[in-house]
Design an enzyme around this catalytic site. Structure first.
Site, PDB file in Angstrom:
ATOM      1  N   GLY A  71       0.822  -1.215   0.000  1.00 43.96           N
ATOM      2  CA  GLY A  71       0.000   0.000   0.000  1.00 43.96           C
ATOM      3  C   GLY A  71       0.851   1.258   0.000  1.00 43.96           C
ATOM      4  CB  SER A 110      10.661   1.542  -5.794  1.00 48.60           C
ATOM      5  OG  SER A 110      10.780   1.966  -7.134  1.00 48.60           O
ATOM      6  CE1 TYR A 135       6.883   4.980  -4.954  1.00 46.37           C
ATOM      7  CE2 TYR A 135       8.496   4.902  -6.732  1.00 46.37           C
ATOM      8  CZ  TYR A 135       7.590   4.270  -5.913  1.00 46.37           C
ATOM      9  OH  TYR A 135       7.376   2.917  -6.044  1.00 46.37           O
ATOM     10  NE  ARG A 173      13.598   2.375 -15.984  1.00 46.58           N
ATOM     11  CZ  ARG A 173      12.643   1.983 -15.156  1.00 46.58           C
ATOM     12  NH1 ARG A 173      11.433   1.665 -15.611  1.00 46.58           N
ATOM     13  NH2 ARG A 173      12.874   1.907 -13.861  1.00 46.58           N
TER      14      ARG A 173
END
Ligand code: NAI
Ligand code: 15L
Length: 268
Positions: A71, A110, A135, A173
């Site tokens: 989340g 990430s 982010y 990519r």
């Protein structure tokens, strides 16, 4: 061993949709959570929760078990949004995990924590962070929290630096960064089953021919991705232009995130 309880945050999102209904062999009860109710099947049930609300996150994790923390804000956004969903949200997740006796967390980190490394550099778990966005910085913070709660309280985390987890790679990519939904399911299986997890960094990508990330330091997890983006190369190359090699979005691993507008504190 099968777990008694698995909680999935972000269950209404892209990855949540691809893994829902496919994990009943892993746990007796699967709790699907997002801001709004999620449709359930089999042994799943739904419980809404705003990650920015500690009491709600505690109620979600009451009963312990393992957590797949998907989340949050999943792309670049104004700071306010990142602050609530990812900084406060991940703090609440780990604090509730400590208070409610959670054993393990899969933290959906990430590739954007390392996005400003050039594509020619093979990275591993010990490569320096080079976030490419607010982010990306929020995922650096989440990884920091995971280490703190591991070293101080013994909560284990898999810091899965996901590349591009979608049904298929959609640009050139992603021929290097793609992680298939099935390889994500295998990673979740290893996360649950491995006897000793610790707090390792793993790059989430399939067994792609083009590869920027070395996972050999975490061989002990026994996660061996099986799929490859190569089978989509013809389709992707036919559908997309050859990009300029001078474009920073081509030079760096983070792709378009490195050139995205800096949103700063813009009103939403
Ligand atoms: P997504 O944006 O499709 O799903 C995220 C979910 O989190 C949404 O359903 C949203 O409603 C929920 N959410 C947002 N703020 C919330 C809050 N305050 N409280 C409760 N729920 C909230 O993202 P996706 O693609 O499914 O990714 C899942 C996770 O994996 C994210 O944390 C993302 O950053 C990470 N990730 C995903 C990658 C990918 O390729 N899909 C690549 C790298 C990381
Ligand atoms: C991410 O972190 C995002 O959540 C996802 O939507 C993709 O943009 C992915 O990275 C990527 O780098 O392809």
């Amino acid at each position: 061993p099968r777990r008694s309880r698995l909680v999935i945050t972000g269950a209404a999102g892209g990855i949540g949709k691809m893994i829902r209904g496919k994990l009943d062999h892993i746990a007796d009860e699967i709790v699907l959570s997002d801001l709004t109710d999620v449709s359930c099947s089999g042994n799943e049930r739904s419980q809404t929760c705003d990650l920015a609300d500690l009491d709600a996150v505690r109620a979600l994790l009451k009963g312990g078990g393992d957590v797949l923390h998907f989340g949050g804000q999943s792309t670049e956004a104004p700071f306010e949004r990142i602050l609530n969903a990812n900084l406060i949200g991940s703090y609440n997740l780990y604090e509730a995990a400590r208070l409610e006796g959670v054993r393990r967390v899969l933290f959906a980190s990430s590739n954007h924590v390392i996005g400003f490394h050039p594509r020619e550099t093979l990275l591993d778990a010990d490569s320096p962070m080079r976030p490419d966005s607010l982010y990306g910085v929020s995922k650096v913070y989440g990884e920091g929290l995971a280490h703190l709660y591991h070293d101080k309280f013994g909560i284990e985390s898999l810091l899965l630096r996901i590349g591009s987890c979608f049904k298929e790679p959609s640009d050139r990519r992603q021929l290097a960064t793609w992680m298939s939904p099935q390889d994500m399911i295998h990673a979740i299986e290893r996360f649950v089953m491995v006897p000793r997890l610790g707090c390792p960094v793993v790059y989430g990508r399939s067994n792609n021919s083009e590869n920027w990330w070395d996972n050999s330091k975490t061989d002990y997890l026994g996660w061996n991705p099986q799929d490859t983006a190569e089978v989509f190369r013809g389709k992707v190359e036919a559908a997309t232009e050859v990009p300029s090699p001078l474009d920073p979005a081509v030079k760096y691993q983070g792709g378009a995130f490195v050139t995205a507008d800096h949103p700063g504190t813009k009103e939403e």
